[in-house]
Design a protein around this motif. Sequence first.
Motif, PDB file in Angstrom:
ATOM      1  N   ILE A 147     102.964  22.116  11.898  1.00 24.09           N
ATOM      2  CA  ILE A 147     103.965  22.210  12.963  1.00 24.09           C
ATOM      3  C   ILE A 147     103.307  22.662  14.265  1.00 24.09           C
ATOM      4  O   ILE A 147     103.607  22.148  15.342  1.00 24.09           O
ATOM      5  CB  ILE A 147     105.112  23.159  12.557  1.00 24.09           C
ATOM      6  CG1 ILE A 147     105.922  22.514  11.438  1.00 24.09           C
ATOM      7  CG2 ILE A 147     106.007  23.483  13.744  1.00 24.09           C
ATOM      8  CD1 ILE A 147     106.965  23.421  10.835  1.00 24.09           C
ATOM      9  N   GLY A 148     102.395  23.613  14.185  1.00 22.78           N
ATOM     10  CA  GLY A 148     101.686  24.086  15.378  1.00 22.78           C
ATOM     11  C   GLY A 148     100.847  22.998  16.029  1.00 22.78           C
ATOM     12  O   GLY A 148     100.850  22.855  17.249  1.00 22.78           O
ATOM     13  N   TYR A 186     101.518  21.443  19.737  1.00 23.24           N
ATOM     14  CA  TYR A 186     100.464  21.458  20.758  1.00 23.24           C
ATOM     15  C   TYR A 186     100.234  20.067  21.329  1.00 23.24           C
ATOM     16  O   TYR A 186     100.122  19.907  22.548  1.00 23.24           O
ATOM     17  CB  TYR A 186      99.166  22.010  20.180  1.00 23.24           C
ATOM     18  CG  TYR A 186      98.005  21.828  21.119  1.00 23.24           C
ATOM     19  CD1 TYR A 186      97.884  22.618  22.261  1.00 23.24           C
ATOM     20  CD2 TYR A 186      97.051  20.842  20.902  1.00 23.24           C
ATOM     21  CE1 TYR A 186      96.838  22.442  23.139  1.00 23.24           C
ATOM     22  CE2 TYR A 186      96.001  20.655  21.779  1.00 23.24           C
ATOM     23  CZ  TYR A 186      95.893  21.456  22.895  1.00 23.24           C
ATOM     24  OH  TYR A 186      94.863  21.263  23.779  1.00 23.24           O
ATOM     25  N   LEU A 187     100.169  19.053  20.485  1.00 27.22           N
ATOM     26  CA  LEU A 187      99.942  17.695  20.973  1.00 27.22           C
ATOM     27  C   LEU A 187     101.098  17.212  21.844  1.00 27.22           C
ATOM     28  O   LEU A 187     100.886  16.540  22.852  1.00 27.22           O
ATOM     29  CB  LEU A 187      99.714  16.742  19.793  1.00 27.22           C
ATOM     30  CG  LEU A 187      98.426  16.971  19.005  1.00 27.22           C
ATOM     31  CD1 LEU A 187      98.372  16.066  17.794  1.00 27.22           C
ATOM     32  CD2 LEU A 187      97.205  16.782  19.888  1.00 27.22           C
ATOM     33  N   ALA A 188     102.317  17.558  21.490  1.00 23.98           N
ATOM     34  CA  ALA A 188     103.471  17.184  22.310  1.00 23.98           C
ATOM     35  C   ALA A 188     103.451  17.923  23.643  1.00 23.98           C
ATOM     36  O   ALA A 188     103.764  17.353  24.684  1.00 23.98           O
ATOM     37  CB  ALA A 188     104.761  17.492  21.564  1.00 23.98           C
ATOM     38  N   TRP A 189     103.064  19.191  23.652  1.00 23.80           N
ATOM     39  CA  TRP A 189     102.998  19.979  24.885  1.00 23.80           C
ATOM     40  C   TRP A 189     101.887  19.475  25.795  1.00 23.80           C
ATOM     41  O   TRP A 189     102.062  19.376  27.001  1.00 23.80           O
ATOM     42  CB  TRP A 189     102.757  21.446  24.539  1.00 23.80           C
ATOM     43  CG  TRP A 189     102.515  22.298  25.741  1.00 23.80           C
ATOM     44  CD1 TRP A 189     103.462  22.823  26.577  1.00 23.80           C
ATOM     45  CD2 TRP A 189     101.263  22.731  26.261  1.00 23.80           C
ATOM     46  NE1 TRP A 189     102.873  23.541  27.572  1.00 23.80           N
ATOM     47  CE2 TRP A 189     101.512  23.504  27.401  1.00 23.80           C
ATOM     48  CE3 TRP A 189      99.943  22.525  25.858  1.00 23.80           C
ATOM     49  CZ2 TRP A 189     100.492  24.066  28.149  1.00 23.80           C
ATOM     50  CZ3 TRP A 189      98.933  23.098  26.613  1.00 23.80           C
ATOM     51  CH2 TRP A 189      99.218  23.855  27.739  1.00 23.80           C
ATOM     52  N   ARG A 190     100.745  19.108  25.227  1.00 25.10           N
ATOM     53  CA  ARG A 190      99.585  18.672  26.003  1.00 25.10           C
ATOM     54  C   ARG A 190      99.884  17.398  26.782  1.00 25.10           C
ATOM     55  O   ARG A 190      99.419  17.235  27.906  1.00 25.10           O
ATOM     56  CB  ARG A 190      98.410  18.435  25.059  1.00 25.10           C
ATOM     57  CG  ARG A 190      97.127  18.075  25.769  1.00 25.10           C
ATOM     58  CD  ARG A 190      96.045  17.786  24.793  1.00 25.10           C
ATOM     59  NE  ARG A 190      96.384  16.545  24.097  1.00 25.10           N
ATOM     60  CZ  ARG A 190      95.590  15.912  23.295  1.00 25.10           C
ATOM     61  NH1 ARG A 190      94.413  16.407  23.012  1.00 25.10           N
ATOM     62  NH2 ARG A 190      95.956  14.800  22.720  1.00 25.10           N
ATOM     63  N   ASN A 191     100.677  16.496  26.247  1.00 26.26           N
ATOM     64  CA  ASN A 191     100.956  15.223  26.895  1.00 26.26           C
ATOM     65  C   ASN A 191     102.309  15.190  27.601  1.00 26.26           C
ATOM     66  O   ASN A 191     102.819  14.127  27.898  1.00 26.26           O
ATOM     67  CB  ASN A 191     100.885  14.096  25.856  1.00 26.26           C
ATOM     68  CG  ASN A 191      99.494  13.916  25.323  1.00 26.26           C
ATOM     69  OD1 ASN A 191      98.534  14.063  26.061  1.00 26.26           O
ATOM     70  ND2 ASN A 191      99.382  13.612  24.048  1.00 26.26           N
ATOM     71  N   ARG A 192     102.874  16.324  27.914  1.00 22.05           N
ATOM     72  CA  ARG A 192     104.219  16.352  28.479  1.00 22.05           C
ATOM     73  C   ARG A 192     104.306  15.739  29.864  1.00 22.05           C
ATOM     74  O   ARG A 192     105.345  15.237  30.264  1.00 22.05           O
ATOM     75  CB  ARG A 192     104.766  17.771  28.499  1.00 22.05           C
ATOM     76  CG  ARG A 192     104.139  18.675  29.536  1.00 22.05           C
ATOM     77  CD  ARG A 192     104.641  20.106  29.407  1.00 22.05           C
ATOM     78  NE  ARG A 192     104.110  20.947  30.442  1.00 22.05           N
ATOM     79  CZ  ARG A 192     102.912  21.484  30.453  1.00 22.05           C
ATOM     80  NH1 ARG A 192     102.107  21.247  29.442  1.00 22.05           N
ATOM     81  NH2 ARG A 192     102.512  22.236  31.450  1.00 22.05           N
ATOM     82  N   ALA A 193     103.212  15.721  30.638  1.00 24.08           N
ATOM     83  CA  ALA A 193     103.246  15.201  32.001  1.00 24.08           C
ATOM     84  C   ALA A 193     103.418  13.690  32.043  1.00 24.08           C
ATOM     85  O   ALA A 193     103.973  13.165  32.998  1.00 24.08           O
ATOM     86  CB  ALA A 193     101.978  15.603  32.741  1.00 24.08           C
ATOM     87  N   VAL A 194     102.963  12.988  31.047  1.00 26.52           N
ATOM     88  CA  VAL A 194     103.048  11.527  31.064  1.00 26.52           C
ATOM     89  C   VAL A 194     103.863  10.975  29.903  1.00 26.52           C
ATOM     90  O   VAL A 194     103.877   9.782  29.668  1.00 26.52           O
ATOM     91  CB  VAL A 194     101.652  10.874  31.038  1.00 26.52           C
ATOM     92  CG1 VAL A 194     100.913  11.153  32.304  1.00 26.52           C
ATOM     93  CG2 VAL A 194     100.870  11.307  29.843  1.00 26.52           C
ATOM     94  N   ARG A 195     104.549  11.825  29.213  1.00 24.15           N
ATOM     95  CA  ARG A 195     105.269  11.409  28.020  1.00 24.15           C
ATOM     96  C   ARG A 195     106.232  10.260  28.299  1.00 24.15           C
ATOM     97  O   ARG A 195     106.303   9.312  27.548  1.00 24.15           O
ATOM     98  CB  ARG A 195     106.037  12.593  27.455  1.00 24.15           C
ATOM     99  CG  ARG A 195     106.616  12.362  26.114  1.00 24.15           C
ATOM    100  CD  ARG A 195     107.246  13.613  25.589  1.00 24.15           C
ATOM    101  NE  ARG A 195     106.730  14.764  26.317  1.00 24.15           N
ATOM    102  CZ  ARG A 195     107.171  15.976  26.234  1.00 24.15           C
ATOM    103  NH1 ARG A 195     108.168  16.234  25.442  1.00 24.15           N
ATOM    104  NH2 ARG A 195     106.665  16.961  26.926  1.00 24.15           N
TER     105      ARG A 195
END
Length: 71
Positions: A10-11, A15-24
């Motif tokens: 889950i962590g 993290y992967l979802a948070w890291r790419n939030r700018a271009v999601r």
Amino acid sequence: MVILALPIVIGVVAYLAWRNRAVRGCRWRANVAGDKGKLRMYRCAACGAEAFTARKGPPEQCMRHLGNGGL
């Protein structure tokens, strides 16, 4: 063992979802007709934003909130 691995999985996913939030939400498409010299034009299929970049590949951030507003 599964109970211990679940929080780690889950962590990592969080993290992967948070890291790419700018271009999601952006889906950049090259617009060769709009290129200006070495600047490549990209248009987002999701929000309609347009951006130029001199590096290879599309922009890394969403340009939706920049707008075209005047001073």
